[in-house]
Design a protein around this motif. Structure first.
Motif, PDB file in Angstrom:
ATOM      1  N   PRO A  77       2.707  -2.730  14.492  1.00  0.00           N
ATOM      2  CA  PRO A  77       1.063  -2.888  14.350  1.00  0.00           C
ATOM      3  C   PRO A  77       0.324  -1.402  14.396  1.00  0.00           C
ATOM      4  CG  PRO A  77       1.788  -3.636  16.451  1.00  0.00           C
ATOM      5  CD  PRO A  77       2.971  -3.383  15.842  1.00  0.00           C
ATOM      6  N   ARG A  78       1.297  -0.362  14.876  1.00  0.00           N
ATOM      7  CA  ARG A  78       0.398   0.895  14.991  1.00  0.00           C
ATOM      8  C   ARG A  78       0.191   1.762  13.742  1.00  0.00           C
ATOM      9  NH1 ARG A  78       4.903   3.732  18.559  1.00  0.00           N
ATOM     10  NH2 ARG A  78       6.315   2.440  17.027  1.00  0.00           N
ATOM     11  N   PHE A  79       0.788   1.214  12.558  1.00  0.00           N
ATOM     12  CA  PHE A  79       0.914   1.776  11.344  1.00  0.00           C
ATOM     13  C   PHE A  79       0.570   1.062   9.949  1.00  0.00           C
ATOM     14  CE2 PHE A  79       4.658   3.323  13.720  1.00  0.00           C
ATOM     15  CZ  PHE A  79       4.147   4.396  14.101  1.00  0.00           C
ATOM     16  N   SER A  80      -0.192   1.598   9.361  1.00  0.00           N
ATOM     17  CA  SER A  80      -1.063   0.823   8.266  1.00  0.00           C
ATOM     18  C   SER A  80      -1.187   1.548   7.076  1.00  0.00           C
ATOM     19  CB  SER A  80      -2.361   0.641   8.737  1.00  0.00           C
ATOM     20  OG  SER A  80      -3.117   1.610   8.968  1.00  0.00           O
ATOM     21  N   ARG A  81      -1.639   0.901   5.946  1.00  0.00           N
ATOM     22  CA  ARG A  81      -1.511   1.717   4.613  1.00  0.00           C
ATOM     23  C   ARG A  81      -2.041   3.180   4.690  1.00  0.00           C
ATOM     24  NH1 ARG A  81      -5.573  -2.076   3.869  1.00  0.00           N
ATOM     25  NH2 ARG A  81      -7.718  -1.365   3.656  1.00  0.00           N
ATOM     26  N   PRO A  82      -1.514   4.198   3.890  1.00  0.00           N
ATOM     27  CA  PRO A  82      -1.931   5.579   4.090  1.00  0.00           C
ATOM     28  C   PRO A  82      -3.382   5.580   3.369  1.00  0.00           C
ATOM     29  CG  PRO A  82       0.156   5.214   3.015  1.00  0.00           C
ATOM     30  CD  PRO A  82      -0.364   3.812   3.079  1.00  0.00           C
ATOM     31  N   ASN A  83      -4.020   6.843   3.933  1.00  0.00           N
ATOM     32  CA  ASN A  83      -5.142   7.065   3.175  1.00  0.00           C
ATOM     33  C   ASN A  83      -5.141   8.732   3.069  1.00  0.00           C
ATOM     34  OD1 ASN A  83      -8.053   8.007   3.154  1.00  0.00           O
ATOM     35  ND2 ASN A  83      -8.497   6.258   4.284  1.00  0.00           N
ATOM     36  N   ALA A  84      -5.533   8.753   1.784  1.00  0.00           N
ATOM     37  CA  ALA A  84      -5.171  10.248   1.121  1.00  0.00           C
ATOM     38  C   ALA A  84      -6.157  11.148   2.035  1.00  0.00           C
ATOM     39  CB  ALA A  84      -5.474  10.388  -0.196  1.00  0.00           C
ATOM     40  N   ALA A  85      -7.260  10.724   2.624  1.00  0.00           N
ATOM     41  CA  ALA A  85      -7.936  11.854   3.415  1.00  0.00           C
ATOM     42  C   ALA A  85      -7.258  12.266   4.624  1.00  0.00           C
ATOM     43  CB  ALA A  85      -9.221  11.148   3.844  1.00  0.00           C
ATOM     44  N   ASP A  86      -6.488  11.345   5.304  1.00  0.00           N
ATOM     45  CA  ASP A  86      -5.478  11.938   6.442  1.00  0.00           C
ATOM     46  C   ASP A  86      -4.418  12.830   5.987  1.00  0.00           C
ATOM     47  OD1 ASP A  86      -7.308  10.210   7.886  1.00  0.00           O
ATOM     48  OD2 ASP A  86      -5.990   8.427   7.586  1.00  0.00           O
ATOM     49  N   GLY A  87      -4.323  12.953   4.488  1.00  0.00           N
ATOM     50  CA  GLY A  87      -3.031  14.002   4.309  1.00  0.00           C
ATOM     51  C   GLY A  87      -1.905  13.163   4.029  1.00  0.00           C
ATOM     52  N   ALA A  88      -1.843  11.725   3.874  1.00  0.00           N
ATOM     53  CA  ALA A  88      -0.830  10.969   3.385  1.00  0.00           C
ATOM     54  C   ALA A  88      -0.377  11.466   1.969  1.00  0.00           C
ATOM     55  CB  ALA A  88      -1.079   9.455   3.500  1.00  0.00           C
ATOM     56  N   ALA A  89       0.694  11.186   1.760  1.00  0.00           N
ATOM     57  CA  ALA A  89       1.439  11.252   0.361  1.00  0.00           C
ATOM     58  C   ALA A  89       0.914  10.458  -0.469  1.00  0.00           C
ATOM     59  CB  ALA A  89       2.961  11.501   0.457  1.00  0.00           C
ATOM     60  N   ARG A  90       0.238  10.940  -1.701  1.00  0.00           N
ATOM     61  CA  ARG A  90      -0.289  10.209  -2.738  1.00  0.00           C
ATOM     62  C   ARG A  90       0.949   9.939  -3.596  1.00  0.00           C
ATOM     63  NH1 ARG A  90      -5.430  11.880  -4.663  1.00  0.00           N
ATOM     64  NH2 ARG A  90      -4.644  11.855  -6.808  1.00  0.00           N
ATOM     65  N   ILE A  91       0.746   8.758  -4.176  1.00  0.00           N
ATOM     66  CA  ILE A  91       1.643   8.241  -5.428  1.00  0.00           C
ATOM     67  C   ILE A  91       1.241   8.757  -6.787  1.00  0.00           C
ATOM     68  CG2 ILE A  91       2.374   6.214  -6.925  1.00  0.00           C
ATOM     69  CD1 ILE A  91       2.611   4.446  -4.348  1.00  0.00           C
ATOM     70  N   ALA A  92      -0.022   8.694  -7.346  1.00  0.00           N
ATOM     71  CA  ALA A  92      -0.529   9.132  -8.524  1.00  0.00           C
ATOM     72  C   ALA A  92      -0.681  10.574  -8.261  1.00  0.00           C
ATOM     73  CB  ALA A  92      -2.022   8.670  -8.638  1.00  0.00           C
ATOM     74  N   PRO A  93      -0.184  11.224  -9.698  1.00  0.00           N
ATOM     75  CA  PRO A  93      -0.589  12.710  -9.842  1.00  0.00           C
ATOM     76  C   PRO A  93      -2.341  13.006  -9.710  1.00  0.00           C
ATOM     77  CG  PRO A  93       0.793  11.643 -11.512  1.00  0.00           C
ATOM     78  CD  PRO A  93       0.269  10.574 -10.794  1.00  0.00           C
ATOM     79  N   ARG A  94      -2.479  14.298  -9.199  1.00  0.00           N
ATOM     80  CA  ARG A  94      -3.930  14.622  -9.227  1.00  0.00           C
ATOM     81  C   ARG A  94      -4.555  14.427 -10.438  1.00  0.00           C
ATOM     82  NH1 ARG A  94      -5.059  15.167  -3.802  1.00  0.00           N
ATOM     83  NH2 ARG A  94      -3.206  16.011  -2.721  1.00  0.00           N
ATOM     84  N   GLY A  95      -5.940  13.719 -10.365  1.00  0.00           N
ATOM     85  CA  GLY A  95      -6.594  13.307 -11.392  1.00  0.00           C
ATOM     86  C   GLY A  95      -6.184  11.998 -12.169  1.00  0.00           C
TER      87      GLY A  95
END
Length: 405
Positions: free
Chosen positions: A60-78
């Motif tokens: 329960p400590r971990f949830s879906r990533p948020n790009a604002a937190d610096g998490a890795a993105r799946i989609a290329p920029r743009g």
């Protein structure tokens, strides 16, 4: 294999759209915590063992990533879409008591009793769709004729929105879930249209409530109990329309393709239709194309598979790879239509497991029952190796499922 020797790219290719990538077995045995590169170019850690995936999804400590937190993105920029980068597009509580409160409120609608009540109507709809496919002539596209429209009709009925808008929902959900087909601007525009549409629907439902899920949630929010905010109502409607039809529509096509790819599987079900329920569960376990996997963002150091992953790491949990783990499933690479118990991880695990899994199971069972009864001679119209995967779709799916009967 070690991280220093190789960085794998996601998604991993396979020889056939219904077969697993060759790397999975080696990863589970020698490198259960592997470094992978996402389409964005960002790196993450990939988990492929059943116990590791289940443990992290259940934490329960971990949830879906948020790009604002610096998490890795799946989609290329743009590139799109919003959901791909975990930017909180649905505006739903994701951790702790607010998340559990939301699940309690929405989960009241997805009970076994309600699924039983919905079943006759779903069956009639599935029968009508199969009849229409047959009337149109063969070969037919099972996904377009049955797999896509059935979940749309069902989830629209549950939410009280008109199914005549199904083509708009299809576009919006594709823009929401496909990380290569659209630009960021296109996805943002689609999301804005989607939000405007559902905001108007929620406002209209307030004025004229019915017996649908949105009406139920509005009544509770106006009562004495713990209700959902307007933002949560909107996020719930968006999430259920996207997940409630896109994932199940694709799974219907993949399930039927898996069963028809080896004729003995289909013949087994024809001989014993009572196996439909276990066959559905096994199809869910056996599916190799669940998209990019479930991501988790580590907010603190965690030990996984004998390796300490530092806080700030994005982890991709590969449920389909875990579902092929021999340590969890005897004969994991064989499709056993009688397998029971079948604790697969296709719907996730723990506090973020799929809220609508009872609905998805019901729809899959109904489609299979109707097809076995109405089209016992159903077969793929092309070799299984010629089926094509949808490029860039987060949840994984086949472009078409050509069939004849």
């Amino acid at each position: 294999m070690t991280d220093g020797e190789q960085v794998l790219r996601l998604p991993m290719p396979s020889d056939s759209p219904l077969e697993p990538p060759a790397e999975w077995e080696g990863l589970r045995r020698r490198c259960p915590v592997a470094t992978v590169e996402l389409p964005s170019g960002d790196r993450a850690k990939l988990l492929t063992r059943y116990d590791d995936v289940k443990a992290l999804l259940s934490d329960p400590r971990f949830s879906r990533p948020n790009a604002a937190d610096g998490a890795a993105r799946i989609a290329p920029r743009g590139a799109g879409g919003p959901a791909a980068d975990g930017d909180g597009a649905l505006n739903l509580p994701d951790k702790g008591e607010p998340h559990q409160r939301w699940r309690r409120q929405v989960g009241k609608y997805f009970t076994a009793r309600r699924m039983t009540a919905l079943r006759p109507g779903m069956t009639r709809t599935a029968e009508d769709l199969v009849d229409a496919m047959v009337a149109h002539g063969q070969p037919g596209d099972l996904k377009a004729a049955v797999g896509f429209p059935l979940p749309v009709y069902v989830i629209c009925d549950i939410l009280g929105v008109p199914a005549t808008d199904r083509d708009r929902f299809s576009h919006w959900s594709d823009a929401f879930l496909n990380v290569t087909r659209y630009t960021g601007e296109q996805s943002a525009a689609s999301q804005a249209e989607f939000m405007e549409y559902l905001s108007a629907h929620i406002a209209a439902t307030r004025e004229h409530p019915g017996d649908d899920l949105i009406s139920m949630l509005i009544k509770e929010s106006e009562g004495e109990g713990e209700g959902l905010s307007d933002t949560e109502l909107l996020g719930t409607a968006m999430g259920l329309l996207v997940a409630g039809h896109e994932t199940t529509a694709n799974m219907i096509g993949k399930m039927v393709a898996m069963l028809l790819a080896h004729r003995d599987r289909w013949e087994r079900l024809l001989a014993d239709p009572a196996l439909v329920r276990t066959a559905v569960e096994e199809a869910l376990r056996f599916d190799t194309n669940l998209g990019f996997g479930m991501r988790r963002y580590l907010t603190e150091d965690v030990e996984v598979g004998g390796e300490t992953l530092p806080g700030g790491t994005t982890v991709v949990c590969s449920m389909p790879a875990a579902n092929r783990d021999e340590d969890a499933f005897t004969g994991a690479d064989e499709m056993d239509l009688t397998r029971s118990p079948n604790p697969h991880l296709t719907f996730g695990a723990g506090p973020h497991s799929c809220l609508g899994q009872a609905l998805a199971r019901t729809e899959l069972q109904i489609v299979l029952e109707v097809l076995l009864r109405k089209l016992p001679g159903l077969e793929l119209a092309v070799p299984a190796e010629e089926l094509q995967l949808i490029e860039g779709l987060l949840v994984g799916g086949l472009t078409t499922v050509p069939v004849r009967w």
